[in-house]
Design a protein around this motif. Structure first.
Motif, short mmCIF file in Angstrom:
data_model
loop_
_atom_site.label_atom_id
_atom_site.label_comp_id
_atom_site.label_asym_id
_atom_site.label_seq_id
_atom_site.Cartn_x
_atom_site.Cartn_y
_atom_site.Cartn_z
N ASN A 293 0.79 -1.22 0.00
CA ASN A 293 0.00 0.00 0.00
C ASN A 293 0.82 1.28 0.00
OD1 ASN A 293 0.84 0.23 2.71
ND2 ASN A 293 -0.88 -1.06 3.37
N VAL A 294 2.16 1.16 -0.05
CA VAL A 294 2.99 2.37 -0.11
C VAL A 294 3.23 2.73 -1.58
CG1 VAL A 294 5.18 3.39 0.50
CG2 VAL A 294 4.07 1.78 2.07
N LEU A 295 2.95 3.98 -1.91
CA LEU A 295 3.13 4.47 -3.29
C LEU A 295 2.32 3.65 -4.29
CD1 LEU A 295 6.99 5.12 -3.34
CD2 LEU A 295 5.16 6.79 -2.99
N GLY A 296 1.20 3.09 -3.82
CA GLY A 296 0.35 2.35 -4.72
C GLY A 296 0.93 1.04 -5.17
N ARG A 297 1.82 0.47 -4.42
CA ARG A 297 2.42 -0.79 -4.84
C ARG A 297 1.37 -1.89 -4.85
NH1 ARG A 297 6.60 -0.09 -0.22
NH2 ARG A 297 7.94 1.54 -1.02
N ARG A 298 1.42 -2.72 -5.86
CA ARG A 298 0.52 -3.86 -5.93
C ARG A 298 1.25 -5.17 -6.10
NH1 ARG A 298 -4.43 -1.52 -9.79
NH2 ARG A 298 -4.97 0.24 -8.42
N VAL A 299 2.56 -5.11 -6.21
CA VAL A 299 3.35 -6.32 -6.36
C VAL A 299 3.48 -6.99 -5.00
CG1 VAL A 299 5.60 -7.26 -7.01
CG2 VAL A 299 4.62 -5.34 -8.28
N PRO A 300 3.12 -8.27 -4.88
CA PRO A 300 3.27 -8.96 -3.60
C PRO A 300 4.71 -8.89 -3.10
CG PRO A 300 2.00 -10.29 -5.13
CD PRO A 300 2.55 -9.14 -5.92
N ALA A 301 4.86 -8.82 -1.78
CA ALA A 301 6.19 -8.68 -1.19
C ALA A 301 7.11 -9.81 -1.61
CB ALA A 301 6.08 -8.62 0.34
N LYS A 302 6.58 -11.05 -1.67
CA LYS A 302 7.42 -12.19 -2.02
C LYS A 302 7.96 -12.07 -3.44
CE LYS A 302 4.76 -15.19 1.05
NZ LYS A 302 3.80 -16.30 1.14
N VAL A 303 7.10 -11.61 -4.35
CA VAL A 303 7.52 -11.44 -5.74
C VAL A 303 8.59 -10.36 -5.84
CG1 VAL A 303 6.78 -10.79 -8.06
CG2 VAL A 303 5.32 -12.25 -6.65
N ALA A 304 8.35 -9.24 -5.15
CA ALA A 304 9.32 -8.14 -5.20
C ALA A 304 10.68 -8.58 -4.70
CB ALA A 304 8.80 -6.96 -4.38
N VAL A 305 10.70 -9.27 -3.57
CA VAL A 305 11.97 -9.73 -3.00
C VAL A 305 12.66 -10.69 -3.95
CG1 VAL A 305 12.98 -11.10 -1.15
CG2 VAL A 305 11.31 -9.33 -0.61
N CYS A 306 11.91 -11.63 -4.53
CA CYS A 306 12.51 -12.61 -5.45
C CYS A 306 13.14 -11.93 -6.65
CB CYS A 306 11.45 -13.60 -5.93
SG CYS A 306 11.20 -15.01 -4.84
N VAL A 307 12.42 -11.00 -7.26
CA VAL A 307 12.91 -10.34 -8.48
C VAL A 307 14.20 -9.58 -8.20
CG1 VAL A 307 12.42 -8.54 -10.18
CG2 VAL A 307 10.66 -10.22 -9.59
N VAL A 308 14.19 -8.77 -7.15
CA VAL A 308 15.37 -7.95 -6.85
C VAL A 308 16.54 -8.81 -6.42
CG1 VAL A 308 16.29 -6.13 -5.36
CG2 VAL A 308 13.97 -5.94 -6.26
N PHE A 309 16.28 -9.81 -5.57
CA PHE A 309 17.37 -10.67 -5.09
C PHE A 309 18.00 -11.46 -6.24
CE2 PHE A 309 18.67 -14.94 -3.62
CZ PHE A 309 19.74 -14.57 -2.82
N VAL A 310 17.17 -12.08 -7.07
CA VAL A 310 17.71 -12.90 -8.16
C VAL A 310 18.49 -12.04 -9.15
CG1 VAL A 310 17.08 -14.31 -10.15
CG2 VAL A 310 15.99 -14.73 -7.95
N ALA A 311 17.94 -10.89 -9.55
CA ALA A 311 18.62 -10.04 -10.52
C ALA A 311 19.94 -9.50 -9.97
CB ALA A 311 17.72 -8.88 -10.92
N ALA A 312 19.90 -8.99 -8.74
CA ALA A 312 21.11 -8.41 -8.16
C ALA A 312 22.18 -9.46 -7.90
CB ALA A 312 20.76 -7.68 -6.86
N ASN A 313 21.77 -10.59 -7.34
CA ASN A 313 22.74 -11.63 -7.02
C ASN A 313 23.32 -12.24 -8.29
OD1 ASN A 313 24.03 -12.75 -4.80
ND2 ASN A 313 22.81 -14.60 -4.86
N PHE A 314 22.51 -12.28 -9.35
CA PHE A 314 22.98 -12.86 -10.61
C PHE A 314 24.17 -12.08 -11.16
CE2 PHE A 314 23.12 -13.83 -15.06
CZ PHE A 314 22.71 -15.15 -15.16
#
Length: 491
Positions: A10-31
């Motif tokens: 609900n911050v800044l109108g976010r609608r992406v589930p927290a689990k999805v957001a964490v997965c995307v950022v973690f996988v991309a950055a760690n890759f």
């Protein structure tokens, strides 16, 4: 899930589930952070031509990156507690991305080494902070499902690095081995700014300066020595001094961190039986795996006459095998148990490396590709099962300490595996023969056996108890009951 995760939608109108957001950022950055440990290797000859230096003089490009990563891994837990996971992760990602762009503009070895150190600072923070976010976003029962995403950087990035790097250098220039990080880093950063949840820490105590100096300095010295040992020899003073000095500093780190009131790393996390036993098995498996990835492509070129690109492609099936294993573990974990999966993975890896060492010269090429795929499956079974089991009985408040310790052992294991493999194969002097590479691979098979035997001590019973405790807490939370902080299992 923590209160911070609940606010993600609900911050800044976010609608992406927290689990999805964490997965995307973690996988991309760690890759990109993991890939940068291997992609630059194939660009060293081109760098040497541009800078007018030989390959030996360019070693600081990689050593600076690896040492900086080692120095900042220990401080990741404190930063997470002090500033929260979101701010720490995004700052680390920004630093890594900016440093990648600077590396592409470097006009001298000094500048490139300095920019690589900045990259290493960001890379050293990305893995432990990202793993902490994953552990807090996913309850115990859902972590196996998340493993298929978490395994992508670990499986694909080291193998893709040489292949992608070789192609970029051949078709464009060495600058592109750094520029390739920019679109991934920028997109992950923008996505994270809008969607990434925060898992605030309990508040960090006074910064443990002495602990940071001892842990960071000890890790840096040991990693530097292991990285340079194949080139300079283990008897060289330039290797013995940092090995002994770094070892003493790490020993003093343990003494200090166990005695101080506010340790930077709570080393008592190793009292958790599951965490301790899984780490003891992951350590030799990580060393053996990185040793094989270092030796095998050179063996194909020296012993079998492959060119660099062909040898890289022949090694790549291990990444597909590890991805397959992440799917298998999610299906087999409850029925088979992590101990059997880890033992089977270690035994399978030992047998396959033994086959590669003894039969590669006369085996059909298709068999070699299949063997690397099966090696990836075997290693993946041990890694995925072990990493999941390691955190089952670790409470949320201690995940930052646990991920810091895990990433420290991972860095040392990888460096030791490559150093041991390079020394046995005589690659430091550039005189490795097919027989030398076989000796190195046989040793890696023996190290895999050690991982298999150590996995026998992992307790399936403690894993089941951890799952039940987490499920009970989740049920209490749904009913609005007060939920006590789950403690790690007794040692």
């Amino acid at each position: 899930m923590s209160p911070g995760a609940g606010r993600a939608g609900n911050v800044l109108g976010r609608r992406v589930p927290a689990k999805v957001a964490v997965c995307v950022v973690f996988v991309a950055a760690n890759f990109v952070a993991i890939m940068d440990t291997t992609i630059v290797n194939v660009a060293l000859p081109a760098l040497g031509r541009d800078f007018g230096m030989d390959s030996a003089e360019l070693s600081s490009v990689n050593v600076g990156y690896l040492v900086a990563m080692a120095v900042f891994i220990p401080v990741s837990g404190w930063l997470t507690s002090r500033f929260g996971t979101r701010r720490t992760a995004l700052t680390a990602l920004l630093l890594f991305t900016v440093a990648s762009g600077l590396c592409a503009t470097a006009g001298s070895l000094t500048a490139l080494t300095g920019y690589r150190v900045l990259q290493g600072v960001g890379g050293g923070l990305l893995a432990p902070v990202g793993m902490t976010m994953m552990l807090r976003a996913f309850p115990v029962a859902e972590r196996l499902r998340a493993q298929k995403y978490v395994m992508v950087p670990t499986a694909v990035a080291p193998a893709l690095g040489p292949v992608l790097g070789g192609w970029l250098v051949d078709t464009a220039s060495w600058h592109w081995v750094f520029l390739v990080n920019l679109p991934v880093g920028v997109l992950a950063l923008l996505f994270g700014l809008r969607t990434l949840p925060d898992f605030p820490g309990a508040g960090a105590p006074r910064f443990d300066v002495l602990g940071f100096v001892l842990a960071g300095g000890g890790l840096a010295a040991v990693l530097y020595a292991l990285t340079r040992a194949p080139d300079r020899g283990w008897g060289s003073g330039q290797i013995l001094v940092p090995v002994v000095g770094g070892g003493v500093m790490l020993a003093l780190t343990v003494v200090w961190e166990l005695r101080t009131r506010h340790p930077m790393i709570d080393l008592r996390i190793v009292e958790d039986h599951l965490f301790r036993t899984t780490q003891l098995s992951l350590l030799p498996m990580g060393a053996a795996f990185m040793g094989v990835l270092y030796l095998y492509p050179q063996f194909l070129q020296t012993g079998l006459g492959y060119d660099a690109l062909r040898s890289g492609l022949a090694t790549f099936p291990e990444a597909l095998g590890m991805l397959t294993a992440s799917q298998l573990v999610a299906r087999l974990h409850d029925r088979v148990g992590p101990r059997r999966l880890m033992v089977g993975g270690g035994a399978g890896a030992a047998l396959i490396v033994l086959y590669l060492a003894t039969a590669a010269g006369g085996a059909p090429e298709a068999t070699l590709y299949l063997s690397m795929y099966l090696l990836g499956c075997s290693v993946g079974l041990l890694f995925a099962s072990g990493q999941n089991a390691a955190f089952v009985t670790v409470s949320a408040s201690r995940t930052a300490d646990a991920t810091t310790v895990l990433n420290m052992q991972r860095q040392i294991a990888a460096a030791f595996g490559v150093a041991l493999a390079g020394t046995l194969a005589g690659t430091g002097a550039g005189s490795g023969t097919a027989g030398d590479y076989r000796a190195g691979l046989l040793t890696m098979a023996g190290v895999s056996v050690c991982a298999c035997l150590l996995a026998l001590r992992v307790s399936d019973r403690r894993v089941r108890e951890g799952y039940r405790a987490d499920a009970a807490q989740a049920a209490q939370a749904e009913n609005g009951e007060s939920v006590p902080m789950r403690r790690a299992a007794d040692p």
